[in-house]
Design a protein around this motif. Structure first.
Motif, PDB file in Angstrom:
ATOM      1  N   VAL A 148      18.902  43.466  18.313  1.00  0.00           N
ATOM      2  CA  VAL A 148      18.720  42.872  19.641  1.00  0.00           C
ATOM      3  C   VAL A 148      17.921  41.611  19.538  1.00  0.00           C
ATOM      4  CG1 VAL A 148      17.203  43.658  21.737  1.00  0.00           C
ATOM      5  CG2 VAL A 148      18.696  45.252  20.222  1.00  0.00           C
ATOM      6  N   ARG A 149      16.759  41.419  18.353  1.00  0.00           N
ATOM      7  CA  ARG A 149      16.125  40.179  18.322  1.00  0.00           C
ATOM      8  C   ARG A 149      17.125  39.244  18.154  1.00  0.00           C
ATOM      9  NH1 ARG A 149      11.699  43.774  16.272  1.00  0.00           N
ATOM     10  NH2 ARG A 149      10.598  43.745  18.029  1.00  0.00           N
ATOM     11  N   GLU A 150      17.948  39.556  17.363  1.00  0.00           N
ATOM     12  CA  GLU A 150      19.101  38.229  16.881  1.00  0.00           C
ATOM     13  C   GLU A 150      19.661  37.969  18.053  1.00  0.00           C
ATOM     14  OE1 GLU A 150      21.565  39.876  13.749  1.00  0.00           O
ATOM     15  OE2 GLU A 150      19.695  40.014  12.404  1.00  0.00           O
ATOM     16  N   MET A 151      19.942  38.894  19.085  1.00  0.00           N
ATOM     17  CA  MET A 151      20.590  38.477  20.248  1.00  0.00           C
ATOM     18  C   MET A 151      19.671  37.620  21.112  1.00  0.00           C
ATOM     19  SD  MET A 151      23.707  39.420  20.023  1.00  0.00           S
ATOM     20  CE  MET A 151      24.458  39.366  21.644  1.00  0.00           C
ATOM     21  N   GLY A 152      18.423  37.471  20.956  1.00  0.00           N
ATOM     22  CA  GLY A 152      17.531  36.830  21.795  1.00  0.00           C
ATOM     23  C   GLY A 152      16.619  37.649  22.527  1.00  0.00           C
ATOM     24  N   PHE A 153      16.539  39.105  22.488  1.00  0.00           N
ATOM     25  CA  PHE A 153      15.759  39.853  23.389  1.00  0.00           C
ATOM     26  C   PHE A 153      14.667  40.168  22.393  1.00  0.00           C
ATOM     27  CE2 PHE A 153      19.398  38.531  25.674  1.00  0.00           C
ATOM     28  CZ  PHE A 153      18.711  38.186  27.083  1.00  0.00           C
ATOM     29  N   GLY A 154      13.958  41.319  23.012  1.00  0.00           N
ATOM     30  CA  GLY A 154      13.068  42.095  22.125  1.00  0.00           C
ATOM     31  C   GLY A 154      11.885  41.162  21.906  1.00  0.00           C
ATOM     32  N   ALA A 155      11.648  40.406  22.906  1.00  0.00           N
ATOM     33  CA  ALA A 155      10.259  39.401  22.702  1.00  0.00           C
ATOM     34  C   ALA A 155       8.996  40.421  23.189  1.00  0.00           C
ATOM     35  CB  ALA A 155      10.473  38.219  23.307  1.00  0.00           C
ATOM     36  N   GLY A 156       9.249  41.534  23.971  1.00  0.00           N
ATOM     37  CA  GLY A 156       8.322  42.207  24.564  1.00  0.00           C
ATOM     38  C   GLY A 156       7.798  41.595  25.830  1.00  0.00           C
ATOM     39  N   MET A 157       8.990  40.791  26.395  1.00  0.00           N
ATOM     40  CA  MET A 157       8.465  40.131  27.902  1.00  0.00           C
ATOM     41  C   MET A 157       9.395  40.666  28.785  1.00  0.00           C
ATOM     42  SD  MET A 157       6.251  38.172  27.054  1.00  0.00           S
ATOM     43  CE  MET A 157       5.897  37.357  28.629  1.00  0.00           C
ATOM     44  N   GLY A 158      10.106  41.899  28.769  1.00  0.00           N
ATOM     45  CA  GLY A 158      11.011  42.176  29.635  1.00  0.00           C
ATOM     46  C   GLY A 158      10.300  42.697  30.924  1.00  0.00           C
ATOM     47  N   LEU A 159       9.551  43.942  30.646  1.00  0.00           N
ATOM     48  CA  LEU A 159       8.876  44.395  31.860  1.00  0.00           C
ATOM     49  C   LEU A 159       7.648  43.329  32.366  1.00  0.00           C
ATOM     50  CD1 LEU A 159       8.506  48.083  30.409  1.00  0.00           C
ATOM     51  CD2 LEU A 159       9.466  47.421  32.423  1.00  0.00           C
ATOM     52  N   PRO A 160       7.070  42.650  31.506  1.00  0.00           N
ATOM     53  CA  PRO A 160       6.104  41.865  32.227  1.00  0.00           C
ATOM     54  C   PRO A 160       6.853  40.560  32.991  1.00  0.00           C
ATOM     55  CG  PRO A 160       5.441  42.262  29.927  1.00  0.00           C
ATOM     56  CD  PRO A 160       6.782  42.855  29.975  1.00  0.00           C
ATOM     57  N   ASN A 161       7.960  40.353  32.603  1.00  0.00           N
ATOM     58  CA  ASN A 161       8.541  39.382  33.492  1.00  0.00           C
ATOM     59  C   ASN A 161       9.033  39.908  34.743  1.00  0.00           C
ATOM     60  OD1 ASN A 161       8.584  36.983  31.695  1.00  0.00           O
ATOM     61  ND2 ASN A 161      10.583  37.274  30.984  1.00  0.00           N
ATOM     62  N   MET A 162       9.695  41.037  34.854  1.00  0.00           N
ATOM     63  CA  MET A 162       9.959  41.704  35.874  1.00  0.00           C
ATOM     64  C   MET A 162       8.905  41.904  36.849  1.00  0.00           C
ATOM     65  SD  MET A 162      12.179  45.071  34.637  1.00  0.00           S
ATOM     66  CE  MET A 162      12.843  45.153  32.846  1.00  0.00           C
ATOM     67  N   LYS A 163       7.705  42.200  36.250  1.00  0.00           N
ATOM     68  CA  LYS A 163       6.454  42.260  37.322  1.00  0.00           C
ATOM     69  C   LYS A 163       6.046  40.956  37.932  1.00  0.00           C
ATOM     70  CE  LYS A 163       2.125  44.285  37.370  1.00  0.00           C
ATOM     71  NZ  LYS A 163       2.248  45.279  38.628  1.00  0.00           N
ATOM     72  N   ARG A 164       6.521  39.843  37.071  1.00  0.00           N
ATOM     73  CA  ARG A 164       6.044  38.458  37.222  1.00  0.00           C
ATOM     74  C   ARG A 164       7.008  37.907  38.596  1.00  0.00           C
ATOM     75  NH1 ARG A 164       6.556  35.312  32.851  1.00  0.00           N
ATOM     76  NH2 ARG A 164       4.495  35.710  32.112  1.00  0.00           N
ATOM     77  N   TYR A 165       8.160  38.462  38.308  1.00  0.00           N
ATOM     78  CA  TYR A 165       9.094  37.800  39.443  1.00  0.00           C
ATOM     79  C   TYR A 165       9.231  38.715  40.600  1.00  0.00           C
ATOM     80  CZ  TYR A 165      10.332  34.273  36.191  1.00  0.00           C
ATOM     81  OH  TYR A 165      10.045  33.129  35.339  1.00  0.00           O
ATOM     82  N   THR A 166       8.664  40.058  40.733  1.00  0.00           N
ATOM     83  CA  THR A 166       9.044  40.595  41.767  1.00  0.00           C
ATOM     84  C   THR A 166       7.679  40.859  42.665  1.00  0.00           C
ATOM     85  OG1 THR A 166       8.539  42.839  40.447  1.00  0.00           O
ATOM     86  CG2 THR A 166      10.747  42.095  40.953  1.00  0.00           C
ATOM     87  N   ASP A 167       7.873  41.244  43.974  1.00  0.00           N
ATOM     88  CA  ASP A 167       6.685  41.520  44.899  1.00  0.00           C
ATOM     89  C   ASP A 167       6.151  42.841  44.499  1.00  0.00           C
ATOM     90  OD1 ASP A 167       6.448  38.843  46.258  1.00  0.00           O
ATOM     91  OD2 ASP A 167       8.408  39.550  47.003  1.00  0.00           O
ATOM     92  N   GLU A 168       7.196  43.845  43.983  1.00  0.00           N
ATOM     93  CA  GLU A 168       6.821  45.463  44.001  1.00  0.00           C
ATOM     94  C   GLU A 168       7.577  45.720  42.736  1.00  0.00           C
ATOM     95  OE1 GLU A 168       6.305  48.187  47.238  1.00  0.00           O
ATOM     96  OE2 GLU A 168       6.779  46.043  48.752  1.00  0.00           O
ATOM     97  N   MET A 169       7.073  46.314  41.887  1.00  0.00           N
ATOM     98  CA  MET A 169       7.769  46.967  40.931  1.00  0.00           C
ATOM     99  C   MET A 169       7.207  48.393  40.698  1.00  0.00           C
ATOM    100  SD  MET A 169       7.840  45.668  36.972  1.00  0.00           S
ATOM    101  CE  MET A 169       8.148  46.938  35.576  1.00  0.00           C
ATOM    102  N   TYR A 170       8.295  49.396  40.404  1.00  0.00           N
ATOM    103  CA  TYR A 170       7.863  50.645  39.992  1.00  0.00           C
ATOM    104  C   TYR A 170       8.619  51.275  38.713  1.00  0.00           C
ATOM    105  CZ  TYR A 170       6.250  50.081  44.811  1.00  0.00           C
ATOM    106  OH  TYR A 170       5.642  49.711  46.285  1.00  0.00           O
TER     107      TYR A 170
END
Lengths: 118, 146
Positions: free
Chosen positions: B102-124
């Motif tokens: 997954v990391r080789e594909m450019g993901f798995g930086a551990g930023m997925g959930l934090p990014n979702m929170k940053r860009y939304t008004d509400e996240m559950y």
């Protein structure tokens, strides 16, 4: 600010798709191989320089409204990646320069904008 | 906006990692067609893409249900994956359980959930270990109350 045509000269890059976008103006840049790090970066008129050449780079650019990608270190993407970029109206450049040098050249030639991290 | 409520459903296929992002791409196109504010579109697209990638990486795919109203865009990504044992840990920027592939594909930086929170008004995040995870992302059309 640099136009894409100027970036092509500075990086001695090849244009793999998007020849019609050479007059686009680029104000800020991002150099990364991790797409989630790219997605933490909010800015308009961005060039993304990366050593990754898979379709997710184009997808990430699409979501971020990034219009210009530059593949570094002589990496060449497969035809499917170029086709996806063409479909999305994203310009792809390819240079033999490594990522660090690529970013340094763009910065010293006028792309000084950085992303917003908050 | 020309229509009052738009509902979209997508199956997120995990068979081929190269197609991950097609649901988010479809939603971005629909929002653009509806004339939604550029900033709102970008926030929805990025947050949903991260959630979609997560469903592919961690849960072998899932579903995406999107509801667009004049007030907000709601995206629900649900999967039947392994679940998140420690949500606080998963929300920590940089923390990841992704594989090297997954990391080789450019993901798995551990930023997925934090990014979702940053860009939304509400996240559950509703997650049960061994059952699955449901992530609800809400972006208001009007930034007030963000």
């Amino acid at each position: 600010m640099l136009k894409v045509s100027e970036i092509v000269k500075i990086l001695d890059a090849e244009v793999l798709t998007g020849e019609e976008n050479m007059d686009l103006e680029i104000y800020s840049g991002c150099g990364a191989d991790l797409m989630s790090d790219v997605m933490a970066f909010v800015k308009e008129s961005v060039i993304l320089c990366t050593g990754l050449v898979n379709p997710q780079v184009v997808r990430t650019a699409e979501m971020m409204d990034i219009k210009v990608l530059c593949f570094v270190r002589g990496k060449v993407p497969g035809e499917a990646v170029i086709e996806l970029a063409r479909e999305k109206g994203i310009t792809i450049l390819a240079t033999r320069q490594p990522l660090f040098i690529c970013c340094g050249l763009l910065y010293s030639n006028g792309i000084k904008g950085r992303g917003v991290w908050n | 906006m020309s229509e009052a409520i738009v509902k979209l459903h997508y199956d997120i296929d995990a068979e081929d990692f190269t197609t991950a992002g097609e649901a988010s791409s479809g939603v971005k196109k629909t929002l653009t067609r509806l004339g939604v504010n550029h900033e709102v579109i970008k926030r929805v697209a990025i947050a949903m893409y991260e959630a979609e990638i997560n469903a592919v990486i961690h849960a072998n795919g899932g579903t995406a249900d999107v509801e667009i109203t004049p007030e907000r865009v709601t995206v629900i990504i649900a999967d039947n994956g392994p679940g998140i044992p420690d949500l606080d840990q998963a929300m920590t920027p940089g923390w990841s359980t992704a594989t090297n592939l997954v990391r080789e594909m450019g993901f798995g930086a551990g930023m997925g959930l934090p990014n979702m929170k940053r860009y939304t008004d509400e996240m559950y995040v509703d997650s049960k270990v061994g059952v699955g995870t449901k992530v609800t992302l809400i972006v208001n059309m009007n930034r007030q109350g963000a």
